[in-house]
Design an enzyme around this catalytic site. Sequence first.
Site, short mmCIF file in Angstrom:
data_model
loop_
_atom_site.label_atom_id
_atom_site.label_comp_id
_atom_site.label_asym_id
_atom_site.label_seq_id
_atom_site.Cartn_x
_atom_site.Cartn_y
_atom_site.Cartn_z
N LYS A 101 0.79 -1.25 0.00
CA LYS A 101 -0.47 0.15 -0.01
C LYS A 101 1.05 1.09 0.16
CE LYS A 101 -1.64 3.07 2.95
NZ LYS A 101 -1.83 4.32 2.05
N GLU A 151 10.39 1.47 9.83
CA GLU A 151 11.70 2.69 9.25
C GLU A 151 11.16 3.51 9.17
OE1 GLU A 151 14.03 2.68 6.29
OE2 GLU A 151 14.78 4.66 6.71
N GLU A 172 10.97 16.21 14.55
CA GLU A 172 11.25 16.19 12.45
C GLU A 172 10.66 17.37 12.04
OE1 GLU A 172 9.72 12.04 11.01
OE2 GLU A 172 12.10 12.50 9.70
N CYS A 219 14.18 11.00 5.34
CA CYS A 219 13.83 10.57 6.94
C CYS A 219 15.89 10.30 7.16
CB CYS A 219 13.45 8.88 7.08
SG CYS A 219 14.20 7.70 5.35
#
Length: 499
Positions: A188, A263, A395, A297
């Site tokens: 997905k 992750e 982040e 990331c």
Amino acid sequence: MDKKTPLHALPASPRDFGFFVDGHWIEPGSRATVVRLSPAHDVPVTCITRCTKDDLDHAVTVAREAFADRRWSGLAGADRAAVLLKAAAGIRGRLDELSLLETLETGKPISQSRGEVEGAAAIYEYAAGAARALHGDTFNNLGDRVLGLVTREPIGVVGLITPWNFPFFILAERVPFILAAGCTIVAKPSEVTSATTLVMAEILANAGLPDGVFNVVTGSGSDIGQAMTEHAGIDMVSFTGSTEVGRRALLASAGNFKKLGLELGGKNPQIVFADADLDDAADGVVFGTCFNAGQCCVGGSRLVVERSIAADFEKLLAEKFSRIRVGDPLDPETQVGAIITSAQNDSILGHIAGGLKGGARLVCGGEAMNGKVGRFIQPTLFADVGRDMAIAREEIFGPVLTILPFDTFEEAVEIANDTIYGLAASIWTKNLDKALQAMRLVQAGRVWINTTISGGPELPIGGFKQSGSGRETGIYGVEEYTEVKSVHITLGKRDHWVS
Ligand code: TXE
């Protein structure tokens, strides 16, 4: 729109996509669809199906059957490798189409998309070798009457949930390894960047992958993604995305104790010592901040710099930031493209506003570059940043760098590790001892020395701490999708228990 945009590259109408299950396309039919606008041009580029939970159930059933009858896992590694090599050739054969689709949906520069698509093909080629190299172990040291074996077996049906920042490349860091292990897949992609994953399904089918081994359902994360993490028919989920949703996936997967590969986010330090090649380091730090508009990331969003050079280094960075070419991603000269969505744009600008309000000093950037269309943000540099400020801890996922000075080696490591995350770190110094000692102490799954955001499929990727669990790519990335079975074999007659 920038006048350099090759007009033929923007579609006159969005390309319609169904979804791909059991080796063929399924038309949207009466299902809802969502039109994706290019984030750089605000032009409709793709139309994606909102699959239902019944569609997901169907895809899982198909993938279970394909796993159970061993149509893929029962093949020799060499036969699986042959399919992966054909898939790599298939990717190269559709390079222009895939790169353009990726740029239209993500807003990333076309030159970068081409690099990622070519890089993805190379990963399939590497994984083909891994399909043949995968093996277990033997214990021939258990005495003359016992032989021990350790076999590796495919874990089963893998649910693959991927994000929007590197849709095709992140897919390539997982799919060929999962297939090399002999598993079947229900994927997905992110709801805003589904196109290249769907095309990949067709490429794999054309490469000879048996029907039902790779299936793609499309739709929202909260709906289809959540249902995948809860699904009792899925044996393992590989999730790449935010730490917050990763935590949700962990809870949802408890029902059938499915294995999870995660992750997640990062707030990655770039440690620059005074003895580094400062021009190289500045170039790396700027690249680590701005690559993919900071939506990366492993982007190095915290500069941990030795105080004695901090002021000069700041000037060097500001000068390099001012020369980055931000703009139309269809212009081959562009280095930094658009921000993926309005929500992400607002979130980045909110962080910048928070930094200003908190008293950080804006060295350069800090503004949205609002033209007539699209969303772009200037590469932004903050100094005089408190270690507890949100811009130093959260982040941001945008082209924003915060400067944190240090005085001693110990303090550099302490600042670098002062985060909930542990995805990546970069170290810049010409002193080998210092580089290796810092490498040992820094808590991160990936460490770069005198470079950043580089590598290939041979080495594993993944995070320490709240940046995730498990590893992708390399031989580790194949083993991740296997179960280990221990076998004891008695040689000769058994010593009887019943006398
Ligand atoms: O990510 P999400 P979003 C970080 C980054 C960014 C923030 C939000 O900081 O600003 O996340 O981005 C699916 N169950 N990263 O909202 O929601 C979703 O459909 C199962 C870092 O896009 O984590 C998509 O396919 N799945 C990251 C994928 O999860 C769910 C890359 C990622 O979406 C779900 C992307 C649910 N409940 C964002 N909800 C990185 N580290 O690379 C959503 N999804």
